[in-house]
Design a protein around this motif. Structure first.
Motif, short mmCIF file in Angstrom:
data_model
loop_
_atom_site.label_atom_id
_atom_site.label_comp_id
_atom_site.label_asym_id
_atom_site.label_seq_id
_atom_site.Cartn_x
_atom_site.Cartn_y
_atom_site.Cartn_z
N GLU B 7 0.82 -1.21 0.00
CA GLU B 7 0.00 0.00 0.00
C GLU B 7 0.85 1.26 0.00
OE1 GLU B 7 -4.13 -0.45 2.59
OE2 GLU B 7 -2.32 0.29 3.53
N SER B 8 1.80 1.30 0.94
CA SER B 8 2.58 2.54 1.05
C SER B 8 3.55 2.69 -0.12
CB SER B 8 3.28 2.63 2.41
OG SER B 8 4.31 1.69 2.48
N ASP B 9 4.05 1.55 -0.63
CA ASP B 9 4.92 1.61 -1.81
C ASP B 9 4.19 2.16 -3.04
OD1 ASP B 9 6.91 0.50 -0.30
OD2 ASP B 9 6.86 -1.47 -1.26
N LEU B 10 2.89 1.86 -3.11
CA LEU B 10 2.15 2.21 -4.33
C LEU B 10 1.57 3.62 -4.31
CD1 LEU B 10 0.19 -1.14 -4.95
CD2 LEU B 10 2.20 -0.32 -6.17
N ARG B 11 1.66 4.28 -3.15
CA ARG B 11 1.06 5.61 -3.00
C ARG B 11 1.57 6.62 -4.03
NH1 ARG B 11 -1.90 7.45 1.33
NH2 ARG B 11 -2.20 5.90 2.96
N ASP B 12 2.84 6.50 -4.36
CA ASP B 12 3.41 7.44 -5.33
C ASP B 12 3.09 6.96 -6.74
OD1 ASP B 12 4.53 8.83 -3.19
OD2 ASP B 12 6.24 7.43 -3.17
N GLY B 13 2.89 7.89 -7.63
CA GLY B 13 2.62 7.51 -9.01
C GLY B 13 1.21 7.87 -9.40
N PRO B 14 1.00 7.95 -10.72
CA PRO B 14 -0.33 8.36 -11.21
C PRO B 14 -1.39 7.29 -10.94
CG PRO B 14 1.06 7.62 -13.01
CD PRO B 14 1.92 7.60 -11.79
N ARG B 15 -2.63 7.70 -10.90
CA ARG B 15 -3.72 6.74 -10.73
C ARG B 15 -3.78 5.78 -11.91
NH1 ARG B 15 -7.75 7.92 -6.70
NH2 ARG B 15 -7.52 10.03 -5.89
N VAL B 16 -4.11 4.54 -11.61
CA VAL B 16 -4.29 3.52 -12.63
C VAL B 16 -5.79 3.33 -12.81
CG1 VAL B 16 -4.03 1.04 -13.07
CG2 VAL B 16 -2.11 2.36 -12.10
N CYS B 17 -6.22 3.28 -14.08
CA CYS B 17 -7.66 3.12 -14.31
C CYS B 17 -8.03 1.64 -14.41
CB CYS B 17 -8.09 3.87 -15.57
SG CYS B 17 -9.88 3.72 -15.86
N VAL B 18 -8.96 1.22 -13.56
CA VAL B 18 -9.40 -0.18 -13.51
C VAL B 18 -10.75 -0.33 -14.21
CG1 VAL B 18 -9.94 -2.13 -12.00
CG2 VAL B 18 -8.28 -0.40 -11.25
N ALA B 19 -10.77 -1.12 -15.29
CA ALA B 19 -12.05 -1.40 -15.97
C ALA B 19 -12.71 -2.58 -15.29
CB ALA B 19 -11.80 -1.70 -17.44
N VAL B 20 -13.91 -2.36 -14.76
CA VAL B 20 -14.60 -3.43 -14.02
C VAL B 20 -15.70 -4.02 -14.91
CG1 VAL B 20 -15.89 -4.00 -11.95
CG2 VAL B 20 -14.19 -2.16 -11.91
N ALA B 21 -15.51 -5.29 -15.27
CA ALA B 21 -16.50 -5.95 -16.13
C ALA B 21 -17.65 -6.47 -15.29
CB ALA B 21 -15.83 -7.10 -16.89
N GLY B 22 -18.79 -5.79 -15.36
CA GLY B 22 -19.94 -6.18 -14.55
C GLY B 22 -19.91 -5.45 -13.22
N ALA B 23 -20.20 -4.15 -13.25
CA ALA B 23 -20.06 -3.34 -12.04
C ALA B 23 -21.27 -3.52 -11.14
CB ALA B 23 -19.86 -1.87 -12.43
N ALA B 24 -21.22 -4.55 -10.31
CA ALA B 24 -22.27 -4.84 -9.34
C ALA B 24 -21.66 -5.64 -8.20
CB ALA B 24 -23.39 -5.64 -10.01
N GLY B 25 -22.26 -5.54 -7.03
CA GLY B 25 -21.74 -6.32 -5.90
C GLY B 25 -21.04 -5.41 -4.91
N GLU B 26 -21.53 -5.43 -3.70
CA GLU B 26 -21.06 -4.50 -2.67
C GLU B 26 -19.55 -4.55 -2.46
OE1 GLU B 26 -21.97 -3.85 2.08
OE2 GLU B 26 -23.37 -5.04 0.89
N GLU B 27 -18.97 -5.79 -2.39
CA GLU B 27 -17.54 -5.94 -2.09
C GLU B 27 -16.68 -5.30 -3.18
OE1 GLU B 27 -19.60 -8.60 -2.19
OE2 GLU B 27 -19.93 -8.74 -0.02
N ILE B 28 -17.19 -5.34 -4.42
CA ILE B 28 -16.42 -4.76 -5.53
C ILE B 28 -16.32 -3.24 -5.37
CG2 ILE B 28 -16.52 -4.33 -8.03
CD1 ILE B 28 -17.65 -7.27 -8.19
N PHE B 29 -17.44 -2.60 -5.12
CA PHE B 29 -17.40 -1.14 -4.94
C PHE B 29 -16.58 -0.77 -3.70
CE2 PHE B 29 -21.46 -1.78 -7.29
CZ PHE B 29 -21.13 -1.06 -8.43
N SER B 30 -16.72 -1.55 -2.63
CA SER B 30 -15.97 -1.24 -1.41
C SER B 30 -14.46 -1.33 -1.66
CB SER B 30 -16.31 -2.23 -0.30
OG SER B 30 -17.68 -2.21 -0.03
N SER B 31 -14.05 -2.37 -2.40
CA SER B 31 -12.61 -2.52 -2.65
C SER B 31 -12.08 -1.40 -3.54
CB SER B 31 -12.33 -3.89 -3.28
OG SER B 31 -12.94 -3.99 -4.56
N LEU B 32 -12.90 -0.99 -4.51
CA LEU B 32 -12.47 0.12 -5.39
C LEU B 32 -12.39 1.43 -4.61
CD1 LEU B 32 -14.63 -0.84 -8.49
CD2 LEU B 32 -12.12 -0.73 -8.45
#
Lengths: 309, 309
Positions: B7-32
């Motif tokens: 986590e702390s190693d990855l803090r630096d650097g530009p945001r990475v865009c994650v394409a989510v196939a099938g955007a549904a489900g509570e755990e998925i939104f929480s993790s994002l």
């Protein structure tokens, strides 16, 4: 905690004589000393006299006798013979190889052999005291469905002797659906249906199922899984020796679980452990064997038989 | 602890865009939402607009856009397309089935497909912070030795990206000797010799070996085992999908380990989890995928290829 409770349950009753095939190895003497102190065993040390005497002496053993035997084969044969003629009650693998010990066991047609497939059952205890049986990660390489049935019923018989009257058996795979590309998933479905139709009794059988559904109620909820076991399995039937071996070792070596192992399916339980097992694991295995010896629980279903190893 | 350090190693650097196939489900939104808050991701939610909007809203997400798609196939195809055209960087399985997602991935011949076998890699962290990779308990049912080599090399490549420059790979079986009755033990010997001869590089490979020797130095001592890994493996290569699946689930569901999972072998890491995985496991998987995306570590050996799934 299961093993500590087993200890106290076993305190009453006469000592059981354990014939040790190949009496050598520090952990073996230490484990025998522990059960001797508990008042539940005496040992018949079969093997090289000097080694046995020195080992017993170093561990501080008091309740033992020595039966001299030269070489592994003679030690295995004499230990089996001692159980057959009533000098000893149960058998424990010492420093002879598993193959040599089992050859001697299988050649006996009176006490040990019931014409059944022998199998390995690990009984492991979680840090919270919960126990799980894992079979067969030690003997049968790639059992077919008939052999799996015998392995399953031997484990159920053992768990009934340990006080669980209706053990729940999860037949493991990587998934919940039967898939013709994955033979173990088909076997699992067949075993489950044998229990549904009453041909396998005295237990609940469910499969194929992935491990999370077998042991985690929360996973059943998340996957909306409507099954009989719902994360509360007592026995895990592995697809083959590799999966069973890896599962049992993962719990012991990576999960902080403790326990022991037995060969079941013979007329008497056989204590059989790995060289990397500690004295405590060998001691736990002796406790399990004594429990099975004192309170055998034959199944109401007729066990199928005649599967040579 | 590994994942907190990641986590702390990855803090630096530009945001990475994650394409989510099938955007549904509570755990998925929480993790994002967790990875968005860390400043390392933004999400492209591909699927039913209303569901995506409501889910994102409920989780409190801020950095996201929505790409509407009707049905699972369209969602998978559009998510893959978004990565191909550069709108997104990496792919995550949402509520589409694995089969549908992989079909879309394999149909892409530019970004994802390197002509290699895809495989599943679980990266799990022990309560003491130690990590282990387990492969392949999720995709390939019964890989042959050539396929195991690809699976092994993909896991090694991933571990190198995670900062372990010379990963130690234990090829698991139930024993240490090659046994013609146990095909995985023969495969393990072959893979080990490929490393000895330099055909597999950038890692240490040893097998066949039982799990205790792979992860417990004390077991190596008790068994007097003279090997290269001596209880300190980084990656465990399982004999087949059942053993790998059972091993990973045993650590997570019975051993108190945490972690995540990825599909590796494609040109981009793919976040792919089980329905029973928690938001934390999904979040950890996103962290792993970002690490692999940012610091790819091609191997010096030429990877063999052309294994269709």
């Amino acid at each position: 905690m299961f093993f500590r409770k087993l200890e106290s349950d076993l305190r009453d009753g006469p000592r059981v004589c354990v014939a040790v095939a190949g009496a050598a190895g520090e952990e073996i003497f230490s484990s025998l000393r522990l059960s001797e102190k508990l008042g539940i065993t005496e040992a018949l040390l079969v093997g090289e006299k000097k080694t046995a005497m020195e080992g017993a002496d170093r561990a501080g053993m008091e309740c033992f006798s020595i039966l001299e035997a030269e070489g592994d084969e003679a030690a295995a044969e004499k230990a089996v013979e001692a159980v057959r003629d009533g000098t000893a009650d149960i058998l424990m693998k010492g420093r002879v190889s598993t193959a040599v010990l089992l050859k001697a066991v299988l050649s006996d047609k009176t006490v040990f052999s019931r014409g059944k497939l022998l199998s390995h059952l690990a009984v492991l205890e979680a840090p919270d005291g919960h126990i799980l049986g894992i079979t067969d990660g030690g003997m049968n390489i790639s059992p077919d469905v008939d052999q799996k049935r015998v392995i399953l019923e031997s484990a159920v018989e053992a768990f009934r002797a340990l006080g669980i009257s209706l053990p729940k058996v999860a037949v493991l795979a990587a998934m919940e659906k039967e898939n013709p590309k994955i033979p173990e998933s088909i076997d699992a479905g067949k075993l489950s249906r044998l229990q549904d139709s009453g041909e396998i009794s005295d237990c609940i059988v469910e499969g194929p199922m992935a491990l999370d559904l077998a042991v985690t109620p929360e996973a059943c909820r998340l996957k909306n899984y409507k099954g009989k076991i719902q994360g509360d399995a007592n026995i895990l039937l592995a697809p083959d020796i590799s999966a069973g071996n890896i599962l049992a070792k993962s719990l012991v070596h990576l999960g902080g679980w403790r326990g022991g192992g037995l060969v079941v399916g013979a007329g008497r339980p056989i204590v059989l452990l790995s060289r990397s097992d500690t004295a405590e694991e060998k001691y736990n295995s002796i406790l399990l064997a004594i429990a099975l010896y004192r309170k055998p629980q034959p199944l109401s279903s007729s066990l199928i038989s005649q599967h040579p190893i």
